[in-house]
Design a protein around this motif. Structure first.
Motif, PDB file in Angstrom:
ATOM      1  N   PRO A 225       5.280  -5.079   6.725  1.00 43.67           N
ATOM      2  CA  PRO A 225       6.436  -5.284   7.594  1.00 43.67           C
ATOM      3  C   PRO A 225       6.541  -6.710   8.116  1.00 43.67           C
TER       4      PRO A 225
ATOM      5  N   GLU B 138      -5.136   1.075   2.550  1.00 44.57           N
ATOM      6  CA  GLU B 138      -5.021  -0.091   3.428  1.00 44.57           C
ATOM      7  C   GLU B 138      -5.153   0.294   4.890  1.00 44.57           C
ATOM      8  N   GLU B 139      -4.596   1.436   5.233  1.00 46.80           N
ATOM      9  CA  GLU B 139      -4.580   1.832   6.653  1.00 46.80           C
ATOM     10  C   GLU B 139      -5.964   2.234   7.167  1.00 46.80           C
TER      11      GLU B 139
ATOM     12  N   ASP C 287       6.196   0.663   7.425  1.00 45.42           N
ATOM     13  CA  ASP C 287       4.819   0.323   7.038  1.00 45.42           C
ATOM     14  C   ASP C 287       4.301   1.353   6.054  1.00 45.42           C
ATOM     15  N   MET C 288       4.536   1.116   4.726  1.00 43.34           N
ATOM     16  CA  MET C 288       5.411   0.119   4.181  1.00 43.34           C
ATOM     17  C   MET C 288       6.076   0.604   2.897  1.00 43.34           C
TER      18      MET C 288
ATOM     19  N   HIS D  14       0.820  -1.226   0.000  1.00 41.27           N
ATOM     20  CA  HIS D  14       0.000   0.000   0.000  1.00 41.27           C
ATOM     21  C   HIS D  14       0.844   1.263   0.000  1.00 41.27           C
TER      22      HIS D  14
HETATM   23 ZN   LIG Z   1       0.823  -1.666   6.251  1.00 38.57          ZN
END
Ligand SMILES: [Zn+2]
Length: 406
Positions: A200, A174-175, A140-141, A111
């Protein structure tokens, strides 16, 4: 014209090191090649981190996406920008292995977005010290995206043939739950033989994640009735009291042995100290190891009834990500990664985690998924976020090995 030209990720390579589909991947040579590029990897990571990409800032995510797209285009990859209206655009990158002869496909997932608000970079700038690279999104990431680029570079430099088509999907949200990307992730995964997730790694030893819990979130809103807290509280219905009783019920759903956690993490309610509160609300985080438990939890929570007379409950939300279960196919993927690492003289372990990723979606539709292939480091989502520099070439070499041998 020479007939037997093997196309190695877009390059014609007459002198490929090993026949395609080999098991004797030149692991140590790849690692040496990547170790020599450590500084260059670090520099690219710095550029990536300085281009902030907070999930909720579409313009920023798109700006970073354009930077990543440029890197892939420079390598001759076919880049498609998959537009999102409100969230950042997704990037789909395809590298053809051996034209017209490809045998399947590998999907690599990652992402572009981070959890950091714009401006965070000025408070915690990208910096290198004590063998680590620090900064928001290093671990991340954005580091994972850099690893993928260098993995492909190394395969090309050593003219190692790759039989499968490679699709890299870099998503934008994604987050924040992947609502804008989930359908794309799932449809790309369905066309793939395996999914490699560059999230990660786990712990200081850089373990891969072969099991992830499913994740859900529930919003609970209680409505009662306000009244004077001292004069006539019996005329009111205390929403905070009702919420407290519900929280107690929710706590009883925890089952450590089965891998179920239900935690009320945010509460609010009431207005001033002498008024019986009319409303209260809570956010509840739920995690589970088995898919069926997620459905069961969701049903149980939605069927909660108010305990106090006159109070009412509104319950919204539920399962967001299904679990990534450690199926035999996942275990086989891990074994492959472990063997590659051993060839490089490195140890590789596996772990299970309570955190979810987009790998949960791909695993849940039955596509073997290996997660945690990204950087080794620590401090995700915190001011201490960093990656271990020495491990960058090691991880890129592992990714290269998987791309070439799966
Ligand atoms: Zn991530």
């Amino acid at each position: 014209m020479r007939a037997a030209c093997t196309v190695v990720l877009g390059f014609c390579a007459m002198a490929a090191k090993k026949p395609a589909g080999n098991t004797q991947f030149p692991a140590r040579e790849i690692l040496a090649q990547l170790r020599a590029r450590e500084r260059s990897m670090l520099q690219l990571l710095g550029e990536f981190v300085r281009s902030e990409s907070f999930s909720y800032d579409k313009k920023a995510v798109d700006r970073f996406g354009a930077m990543v797209a440029r890197e892939w285009k420079r390598r001759g990859a076919a880049v498609r920008v998959l537009k999102n209206k409100d969230r950042g655009n997704n990037l789909r990158i395809e590298l053809h292995a051996i034209a017209a002869k490809s045998q399947g496909r590998i999907l690599v997932l990652g992402h572009l977005d981070t959890v950091y608000r714009m401006g965070t970079i000025s408070k915690t700038p990208f910096r290198v010290s004590a063998g680590r690279a620090w900064g928001p999104g290093t671990f991340d990431m954005k580091g994972g995206i850099a690893l993928a680029l260098y993995a492909v570079d190394a395969l090309r430099a050593l003219r190692i043939p790759v039989l499968k088509n490679l699709v890299f999907l870099w998503t934008s949200d994604e987050e924040i739950g992947s609502a804008a990307s989930r359908a794309t992730i799932e449809s790309e995964a369905r066309k793939s033989d395996a999914v490699l997730v560059l999230e990660p790694a786990f712990g200081a030893e850089g373990k891969l994640k072969t099991q992830r819990k499913g994740v859900g979130g529930v919003d609970l809103v209680v409505t009662g009735k306000s009244a004077h807290a001292g004069i006539d509280p019996e005329k009111g219905v205390n929403a905070v009291h009702e919420l407290a009783l519900q929280i107690e019920r929710l706590m009883r759903l925890n089952d450590r042995k089965r891998g179920i956690t239900v935690q009320t993490t945010v509460i609010e309610g009431g207005t001033v100290s002498n008024v019986v509160p009319e409303t209260a609300r809570a956010e509840v985080d739920i995690r589970f190891t088995h898919l069926a438990d997620g459905d069961r939890l969701q049903r149980k929570i939605h069927s909660l009834k108010s305990a106090l007379k006159g109070a009412s409950l509104q319950i919204a939300g539920g399962v967001n990500r299904p679990p990534l279960e450690r199926t035999p196919a996942v275990a086989a993927l891990f074994a492959k990664a472990q063997a590659l690492s051993a060839e490089m003289g490195l140890k590789l372990g596996e772990a299970s985690t309570g955190g979810g990723s987009d790998g949960n979606f791909t695993a849940a539709i039955g596509v073997p998924t290996l997660d945690g292939l990204g950087c080794v480091g620590d401090g995700a989502h915190s001011p201490h976020e960093h990656v271990v520099i020495r491990a960058l070439p090691e991880r890129a070499a592992l990714i290269a090995g998987l791309l070439a041998t799966l």
